[in-house]
Design a protein around this motif. Structure first.
Motif, PDB file in Angstrom:
ATOM      1  N   THR A 128      42.949  -1.915   4.803  1.00 53.70           N
ATOM      2  CA  THR A 128      41.874  -0.925   4.713  1.00 53.70           C
ATOM      3  C   THR A 128      41.262  -0.697   6.091  1.00 53.70           C
ATOM      4  O   THR A 128      41.103   0.445   6.544  1.00 53.70           O
ATOM      5  CB  THR A 128      40.782  -1.391   3.733  1.00 53.70           C
ATOM      6  OG1 THR A 128      41.331  -1.476   2.420  1.00 53.70           O
ATOM      7  CG2 THR A 128      39.610  -0.423   3.719  1.00 53.70           C
ATOM      8  N   GLY A 239      33.078   2.575   1.946  1.00 56.70           N
ATOM      9  CA  GLY A 239      32.544   2.156   0.655  1.00 56.70           C
ATOM     10  C   GLY A 239      31.042   2.350   0.590  1.00 56.70           C
ATOM     11  O   GLY A 239      30.426   2.870   1.523  1.00 56.70           O
ATOM     12  N   HIS A 264      40.948   5.457   1.304  1.00 62.03           N
ATOM     13  CA  HIS A 264      41.202   4.894  -0.026  1.00 62.03           C
ATOM     14  C   HIS A 264      42.570   4.240   0.031  1.00 62.03           C
ATOM     15  O   HIS A 264      43.579   4.831  -0.337  1.00 62.03           O
ATOM     16  CB  HIS A 264      41.158   5.997  -1.086  1.00 62.03           C
ATOM     17  CG  HIS A 264      41.348   5.486  -2.482  1.00 62.03           C
ATOM     18  ND1 HIS A 264      41.521   6.322  -3.560  1.00 62.03           N
ATOM     19  CD2 HIS A 264      41.418   4.232  -2.984  1.00 62.03           C
ATOM     20  CE1 HIS A 264      41.684   5.599  -4.650  1.00 62.03           C
ATOM     21  NE2 HIS A 264      41.625   4.327  -4.314  1.00 62.03           N
ATOM     22  N   TRP A 265      42.592   3.014   0.544  1.00 56.17           N
ATOM     23  CA  TRP A 265      43.860   2.331   0.794  1.00 56.17           C
ATOM     24  C   TRP A 265      44.671   2.161  -0.491  1.00 56.17           C
ATOM     25  O   TRP A 265      45.903   2.252  -0.480  1.00 56.17           O
ATOM     26  CB  TRP A 265      43.613   0.982   1.464  1.00 56.17           C
ATOM     27  CG  TRP A 265      44.882   0.217   1.678  1.00 56.17           C
ATOM     28  CD1 TRP A 265      45.281  -0.927   1.058  1.00 56.17           C
ATOM     29  CD2 TRP A 265      45.945   0.571   2.578  1.00 56.17           C
ATOM     30  NE1 TRP A 265      46.513  -1.313   1.511  1.00 56.17           N
ATOM     31  CE2 TRP A 265      46.948  -0.413   2.439  1.00 56.17           C
ATOM     32  CE3 TRP A 265      46.144   1.621   3.476  1.00 56.17           C
ATOM     33  CZ2 TRP A 265      48.136  -0.382   3.174  1.00 56.17           C
ATOM     34  CZ3 TRP A 265      47.333   1.656   4.201  1.00 56.17           C
ATOM     35  CH2 TRP A 265      48.307   0.672   4.048  1.00 56.17           C
TER      36      TRP A 265
END
Length: 335
Positions: A128, A239, A264-265
């Motif tokens: 991420t 996030g 948005h891994w």
């Protein structure tokens, strides 16, 4: 088996560990992994309460990041490179259980010089942070990077990676203790306490009035960070650990000619699977060279005390990656 089973939605503090959960069975393309260490994530708290975007049908075993061994009785699907007894880390629903079924493509061989504790927190956090900085922000050597929640799991990984990529890093956190950790363990060049009013002025002073080229934000501080972002800066939405989804003043986006991008891994396996392998290859090279190293919170938790670990994370009392010992291992990493 022992597992943290969610039968009814509730805060993890109200859910007891089950001692008689049914042993999982491997589905198509899956192997069984005996879990030794699992990593605590903020979204586990949300998922236990039915508030996360990915909600498996109940009852389900909580947890998604782990390190362990391929089980001796695991099936080995065609094309799978792993064999029983191989040490791996990866991601799958059910990490807070003694055994987890996982797609073999979602597993990576655990480097010999890493412990299960170090490996447990790699699978979500590190790619991420890497893709946020490299793929989304297109970070260049010599640029300034602001990392919020810099002592947390993804934050301290982002600090290390930004430094390894040649950037100048300003760590931002809510206490001096966490700033010290960001500098000591992450290698940040400077620290700024964002609990103090006007903290953006300090960022501007550190950058000679220019502002930062990249903002990496897993908290929900994009709006505040726009006050100290540079012309043509890139802000990465990682996030919303603070709980609120921000509303941004788009006039500043226009006036400063900046970009707001997301990471948005988890969606890369669906939309850009080729990139996943590229990212892991780059990360494993960084680990093997010693330019990056997983940071584990000193206090670990037993599976029976998982709720304590989640509450500590929720109350921002931890730093680095919080680890749960699902099984005890006497195997030491080869240093």
């Amino acid at each position: 088996m022992r597992a943290f089973v969610v039968s009814e939605y509730a805060h993890p503090a109200k859910i007891p560990v089950s001692t008689d959960a049914p042993a999982p069975k491997a589905g198509p393309g899956q192997v069984l992994v005996d879990v030794y260490s699992a990593a605590v994530n903020y979204f586990d708290i949300l998922q236990a309460q039915g508030k996360y975007q990915n909600q498996p049908p109940r009852p389900f075993v909580l947890g998604s990041e782990f390190a362990g061994k391929i089980a001796q009785d695991s099936p080995i699907p065609e094309g799978c490179p792993f064999r029983p007894g191989d040490r791996v880390f990866g991601g799958a629903q059910g990490a807070y259980g003694e055994t987890v079924p996982a797609q073999w493509q979602n597993l990576v061989a655990l480097p010999d010089n890493m412990s299960y504790d170090q490996g447990a927190g790699l699978y979500v956090t590190w790619p991420t942070s890497y893709e946020a900085l490299v793929g989304r922000a297109e970070l260049k050597p010599g640029e300034w990077v602001l990392v919020t929640a810099s002592a947390g799991g993804v934050g301290i990984a982002a600090v290390q990676l930004a430094k390894a990529l040649g950037a100048k890093v300003i760590a931002a956190a809510g206490s001096q203790e966490k700033l010290d950790i960001s500098i000591r363990y992450g290698g940040a060049d400077h620290g700024v306490n964002y609990s103090k009013e006007g903290w953006q002025k300090e960022v501007l002073k550190l950058t000679g009035g220019k502002g930062v080229d990249v903002v990496y934000d897993p908290v929900g501080l994009i709006r505040d960070s726009l006050k100290c972002i540079a012309w043509k800066g890139r802000a990465v939405v990682v996030g919303f650990a603070a709980g609120d989804i921000e509303k941004l003043p788009l006039n500043l986006v226009l006036l400063k000619n900046i970009s707001i991008v997301g990471i948005h891994w988890g969606a890369y396996t669906k939309f850009e699977p080729s990139r996943v392998q590229e990212v892991w290859q780059a990360l494993l090279e960084l680990f093997s060279s010693g330019r990056a190293k997983p940071i584990v919170y000193p206090q670990t938790f037993s599976l029976e005390r998982l709720a304590d670990g989640l509450v500590a994370l929720e109350q921002r009392k931890t730093w680095g990656k919080v680890i749960v010992h699902v099984r005890e291992s006497d195997v030491k990493p080869k240093l």
